[in-house]
Design a protein around this motif. Structure first.
Motif, PDB file in Angstrom:
ATOM      1  N   LYS A 139      11.256   3.674  -6.845  1.00  0.00           N
ATOM      2  CA  LYS A 139      10.095   2.745  -7.119  1.00  0.00           C
ATOM      3  C   LYS A 139      10.751   1.355  -7.380  1.00  0.00           C
ATOM      4  N   ASN A 198       9.158   8.291  -7.588  1.00  0.00           N
ATOM      5  CA  ASN A 198       9.529   7.416  -8.754  1.00  0.00           C
ATOM      6  C   ASN A 198      10.833   6.859  -8.816  1.00  0.00           C
ATOM      7  N   ALA A 211       0.636  -1.384   0.160  1.00  0.00           N
ATOM      8  CA  ALA A 211       0.067   0.020   0.085  1.00  0.00           C
ATOM      9  C   ALA A 211       0.692   1.245  -0.061  1.00  0.00           C
ATOM     10  N   ALA A 212       2.106   1.223   0.550  1.00  0.00           N
ATOM     11  CA  ALA A 212       3.129   2.289   0.712  1.00  0.00           C
ATOM     12  C   ALA A 212       3.684   2.667  -0.625  1.00  0.00           C
ATOM     13  N   PHE A 213       3.458   1.505  -1.743  1.00  0.00           N
ATOM     14  CA  PHE A 213       4.178   1.782  -2.568  1.00  0.00           C
ATOM     15  C   PHE A 213       3.744   3.248  -3.401  1.00  0.00           C
ATOM     16  N   LYS A 214       2.613   3.508  -3.453  1.00  0.00           N
ATOM     17  CA  LYS A 214       2.203   4.463  -4.158  1.00  0.00           C
ATOM     18  C   LYS A 214       2.775   5.897  -3.614  1.00  0.00           C
ATOM     19  N   THR A 215       3.448   5.907  -2.336  1.00  0.00           N
ATOM     20  CA  THR A 215       3.890   7.316  -1.623  1.00  0.00           C
ATOM     21  C   THR A 215       5.418   7.305  -1.994  1.00  0.00           C
ATOM     22  N   GLY A 222      10.215  -2.005  -5.319  1.00  0.00           N
ATOM     23  CA  GLY A 222       9.621  -3.000  -5.809  1.00  0.00           C
ATOM     24  C   GLY A 222      10.418  -4.291  -5.770  1.00  0.00           C
TER      25      GLY A 222
END
Length: 339
Positions: free
Chosen positions: A52, A49, A42-46, A56
């Motif tokens: 990321k 870039n 869920a924290a990946f969105k924050t 990931g």
């Protein structure tokens, strides 16, 4: 955040337990519906870039490590429980041994070898990839001989003198070249012929051929040997020999055994005659002895050959030869108790 993931990755790799409760709590902590992995995804969105990609990769490593750790610990725990269950109770009955299945070709081949070994025949073997001399020429089949058409041959494309043997008579040639009479040997093995595959024929099958060379060997010796074999193998003592032709024997004969007409299967197999062809035989042609370095003026001999596949199909009532090479375990399990 990436540093936090790496710390958890180290913690997962170092985790170890033999307690089912601790293993389950560990699974819930990382992989449960409200576990840390869902929070990290869920924290990946924050995540910025530029981070990321690395984030990931690390989060996937963490999930894979946690999953593997749970599986490994659970398997180890189950193994311990199984071992304790088996060896902890000494009153527990023993586990039955699973019997393997012997292939019907091996069963019949061993029976044939055993029968002929009782009258002094040894076993000789040779290569399946053979040369023209041993497969054809030495057996009274020179180049362009019309009898070569009887055996559609697989030749090696890069060398027309090399081929897949069409019969195990080539082994007999090699044996005679390297051994002096008296010779008494059988040669079981796989052979190849360019034939259409059907319920009754295949491009490869198995043969066993026999050879006896000594002084004063006669056709009567051949007949008595075959009489002994059919009695021991089939329990049938009545045979007949019909004139035939083979390039490497003279005279030659086909051997029939009287199977009888007691059942419907007997009528079907023998086409209502009661007689069943089982092999070919004959006296070794003097040219063959000469080609192998044996003096035909001093020695004579007889030879015979039969198809192991055909006898296996006959004895075990197998209707399709393809079953012998398809490795269907349902078919092979039928022969578990056979020696």
């Amino acid at each position: 955040m990436i540093d936090t993931l790496k710390e958890h990755l180290v913690a997962v790799e170092n985790f170890s337990s033999q307690s089912p409760e601790e293993i389950e709590n560990f699974r819930i902590k990382y992989l449960g519906k409200k576990g840390l992995m869902n929070e990290f995804f869920a924290a990946f969105k924050t995540i910025p870039n530029e981070q990321k990609k690395e984030f990931g990769q690390v989060i996937n490593q963490l999930k894979q490590a946690a999953t593997e750790k749970v599986n490994v610990l659970k398997e180890a725990l189950e193994d311990q429980q199984d071992t304790a269950g088996i060896y902890g109770d000494l009153t527990r009955p023993g586990q039955p041994l699973e019997l393997g299945a012997r292939h019907p070709i091996s069963i019949v081949k061993n029976q044939i070898i055993d029968i002929f070994s009782r009258i002094g025949f040894n076993v000789s073997e040779g290569p399946e990839v053979e040369d023209d001399w041993h497969n054809f020429t030495a057996l009274n089949l020179p180049e362009y001989h019309p009898a070569r058409d009887m055996q559609d041959t697989f030749f090696i494309q890069t060398n027309p003198d090399i081929l897949l043997r069409t019969h195990t008579s080539s082994v007999q040639v090699r044996y005679m070249e390297n051994n002096k009479p008296p010779i008494r040997t059988i040669s079981p093995g796989r052979v190849y012929r360019n034939e259409a595959i059907s319920a009754r024929s295949h491009c490869f099958f198995h043969q066993v051929e026999g050879l006896y060379v000594d002084k004063d060997v006669s056709f009567a010796d051949l007949k008595q040997t075959l009489q002994y074999f059919t009695t021991e193998m089939f329990g049938k003592s009545k045979i007949r020999l019909r004139p035939s032709y083979f390039p490497f024997t003279e005279p030659s004969a086909e051997v029939d055994v009287y199977w009888g007409l007691e059942t419907e299967a007997d009528y079907r197999m023998t086409k209502g005659t009661g007689w069943l062809e089982i092999m070919g035989c004959g006296m070794v042609d003097p040219n063959v002895l000469k080609n192998c370095g044996i003096d035909p003026e001093e020695y004579s001999g007889f030879a015979f050959g039969m198809g192991i596949d055909r006898i296996a199909m006959l004895l075990h009532q197998i209707t399709d030869i393809r079953l012998l090479s398809e490795n269907d375990t349902r078919f092979l399990k039928q022969f578990k108790s056979a020696l």
